[in-house]
Design a protein around this motif. Structure first.
Motif, mmCIF file in Angstrom:
data_model
loop_
_atom_site.group_PDB
_atom_site.id
_atom_site.type_symbol
_atom_site.label_atom_id
_atom_site.label_comp_id
_atom_site.label_asym_id
_atom_site.label_seq_id
_atom_site.Cartn_x
_atom_site.Cartn_y
_atom_site.Cartn_z
ATOM 1 N N VAL B 7 -7.063 -29.869 -3.384
ATOM 2 C CA VAL B 7 -6.841 -31.212 -2.889
ATOM 3 C C VAL B 7 -5.520 -31.206 -2.158
ATOM 4 N N VAL B 8 -5.587 -31.493 -0.938
ATOM 5 C CA VAL B 8 -4.390 -31.355 -0.127
ATOM 6 C C VAL B 8 -3.762 -32.707 0.096
ATOM 7 N N TYR B 9 -2.605 -32.822 -0.380
ATOM 8 C CA TYR B 9 -1.911 -34.080 -0.178
ATOM 9 C C TYR B 9 -0.816 -33.915 0.850
ATOM 10 N N LEU B 10 -1.010 -32.979 1.705
ATOM 11 C CA LEU B 10 0.006 -32.690 2.697
ATOM 12 C C LEU B 10 0.369 -33.905 3.499
ATOM 13 N N CYS B 11 1.535 -33.921 3.915
ATOM 14 C CA CYS B 11 1.941 -34.979 4.809
ATOM 15 C C CYS B 11 2.841 -34.358 5.837
ATOM 16 N N TRP B 12 2.280 -33.562 6.678
ATOM 17 C CA TRP B 12 3.138 -32.931 7.664
ATOM 18 C C TRP B 12 3.604 -33.933 8.663
ATOM 19 N N ALA B 40 9.948 -41.669 -1.171
ATOM 20 C CA ALA B 40 8.833 -41.530 -2.112
ATOM 21 C C ALA B 40 7.777 -40.604 -1.537
ATOM 22 N N ILE B 41 7.491 -40.790 -0.258
ATOM 23 C CA ILE B 41 6.436 -39.992 0.367
ATOM 24 C C ILE B 41 6.856 -38.551 0.536
ATOM 25 N N VAL B 42 8.099 -38.358 0.932
ATOM 26 C CA VAL B 42 8.587 -36.991 1.104
ATOM 27 C C VAL B 42 8.561 -36.245 -0.236
ATOM 28 N N LEU B 43 9.054 -36.892 -1.268
ATOM 29 C CA LEU B 43 9.076 -36.242 -2.581
ATOM 30 C C LEU B 43 7.663 -35.973 -3.071
ATOM 31 N N VAL B 47 5.875 -32.316 -3.844
ATOM 32 C CA VAL B 47 5.251 -31.930 -5.116
ATOM 33 C C VAL B 47 3.782 -31.569 -4.892
ATOM 34 N N GLY B 48 3.118 -32.356 -4.036
ATOM 35 C CA GLY B 48 1.719 -32.091 -3.749
ATOM 36 C C GLY B 48 1.509 -30.736 -3.090
ATOM 37 N N ARG B 49 2.404 -30.388 -2.205
ATOM 38 C CA ARG B 49 2.282 -29.097 -1.525
ATOM 39 C C ARG B 49 2.445 -27.944 -2.507
ATOM 40 N N VAL B 50 3.423 -28.081 -3.390
ATOM 41 C CA VAL B 50 3.622 -27.043 -4.400
ATOM 42 C C VAL B 50 2.390 -26.932 -5.287
ATOM 43 N N ALA B 51 1.869 -28.066 -5.704
ATOM 44 C CA ALA B 51 0.679 -28.061 -6.558
ATOM 45 C C ALA B 51 -0.462 -27.348 -5.842
ATOM 46 N N GLU B 52 -0.633 -27.673 -4.599
ATOM 47 C CA GLU B 52 -1.736 -27.095 -3.832
ATOM 48 C C GLU B 52 -1.598 -25.577 -3.740
ATOM 49 N N GLU B 53 -0.356 -25.120 -3.529
ATOM 50 C CA GLU B 53 -0.141 -23.683 -3.461
ATOM 51 C C GLU B 53 -0.542 -23.002 -4.764
ATOM 52 N N ARG B 54 -0.394 -23.722 -5.872
ATOM 53 C CA ARG B 54 -0.755 -23.166 -7.176
ATOM 54 C C ARG B 54 -2.184 -23.514 -7.559
ATOM 55 N N SER B 134 12.241 -25.370 -6.908
ATOM 56 C CA SER B 134 12.835 -24.768 -5.715
ATOM 57 C C SER B 134 12.484 -25.557 -4.461
ATOM 58 N N ALA B 135 11.300 -26.148 -4.435
ATOM 59 C CA ALA B 135 10.952 -26.967 -3.269
ATOM 60 C C ALA B 135 11.873 -28.173 -3.161
ATOM 61 N N LEU B 136 12.171 -28.781 -4.297
ATOM 62 C CA LEU B 136 13.056 -29.945 -4.254
ATOM 63 C C LEU B 136 14.485 -29.525 -3.941
ATOM 64 N N ASP B 137 14.868 -28.360 -4.423
ATOM 65 C CA ASP B 137 16.177 -27.827 -4.064
ATOM 66 C C ASP B 137 16.301 -27.676 -2.551
#
Lengths: 165, 165
Positions: B7-12, B40-43, B47-54, B134-137
């Motif tokens: 499920v891609v919640y990307l927001c490029w 809110a959307i960026v954060l 998180v969604g992108r990281v989840a998707e990668e995993r 690390s993504a949030l960093d």
DNA sequence: CGACGATCGTTCGTGCCATGAACTATACAT
DNA sequence: ATGTATAGTTCATGGCACGAACGATCGTCG
């Protein structure tokens, strides 16, 4: 099935409450993960609550906000919202059914359509934006006055960097 | 066999277009709404992108994080995640199907169950948490060094106030 | 002019997340 | 022993999102 017993063992550690709240990641706070992840959830659920009070979904709110800026074609709007065109079709369908937006033809390209706010949609977006603004203001009331503007400033730096990134 | 659901919640974010960015609300910037809503959307999309990668959904990530803290019963977990018990049933069903969590009986109450991480689930949550961290960093690297800790501090004050609110 | 590739938006099939109402099984208190 | 409360599930409904495939239209290029 033997491993289940092992797992049961682990279950009894930590009766502890006091734990990390809304999101609840990483009680050990390894790398400072939770603040920002929980912040995402707090902000998102705040926006969601406002949307719900106005009988919108958060995504409908974003759609209307995008259209408040200017009428847009499907492809632009999809990129703007970060979703596929196919997903946007349904989103616009539902918003149209509720009388919030309209599909208008684009002169000069009969394939394209322009999505615009209706009067009701215009009212809805104003209510939504002001509601979100005040809800987020309330959230910041937890900070000392002098920190509020600073927090906003840092937030917009982060957002701006992503945008230009 | 392994059906993998992405499920891609990307927001490029758009290249630029000079518009008001990810969210696109309020070009006039009436009340300082956009920074925090876009934040809110960026954060969330980070998180969604990281989840998707995993190969997780964001909600599955949160579920696993909650369980990493300690095994929990359905009712507690639902409150923890801010969803209804009925919604949690499905969430746990899917996570269980993917071998990430298990339902174990609770001794002393045959109505209740305890949801726990499997070994795979444990590995997944570690990967997820470190990825998110690390993504949030990286996101905060947009700020001058001296502001990063301050931003986290202010965030945790806001979050803390909501939690105790 | 005519053929062809690109673009616009939609449809279709699938899956996730969430709700409220209704339900089963168990626990508990009187 | 009976009645009420609690734990979790099921069901019906709906929003959101993806990728693939599609029809219609546009532009271009021969």
């Amino acid at each position: 099935m033997a491993e289940i017993i092992l797992v049961v063992y682990l279950c009894w550690v930590r009766p502890d409450k006091t734990s990390s709240g809304v999101l609840g990641c990483a009680p050990h706070d390894v790398v400072g993960l939770p603040e920002l992840m929980e912040l995402a959830i707090v902000l998102t659920s705040t926006v969601g609550r406002v949307a719900e009070e106005r009988e919108l979904t958060p995504m409908q709110g974003r759609l209307l906000c995008g259209l408040a800026e200017r009428p847009q074609r499907m492809a632009d709007l999809a990129q703007f919202l970060g979703i596929e065109k196919a997903a946007l079709t349904g989103l616009v369908d539902r918003a149209e059914r509720r009388g919030l937006v309209e599909r208008l033809p684009v002169s000069g390209d009969r394939r394209a359509i322009q999505v615009t706010l209706t009067d009701d949609g215009g009212k809805a977006v104003v209510a939504f934006e002001t509601g979100v603004a005040s809800a987020l203001d309330e959230l910041l009331e937890a900070l000392p006055v002098k920190d509020r503007a600073e927090f906003r400033r840092l937030a917009s730096v982060v957002v701006g960097a992503v945008r230009t990134g």
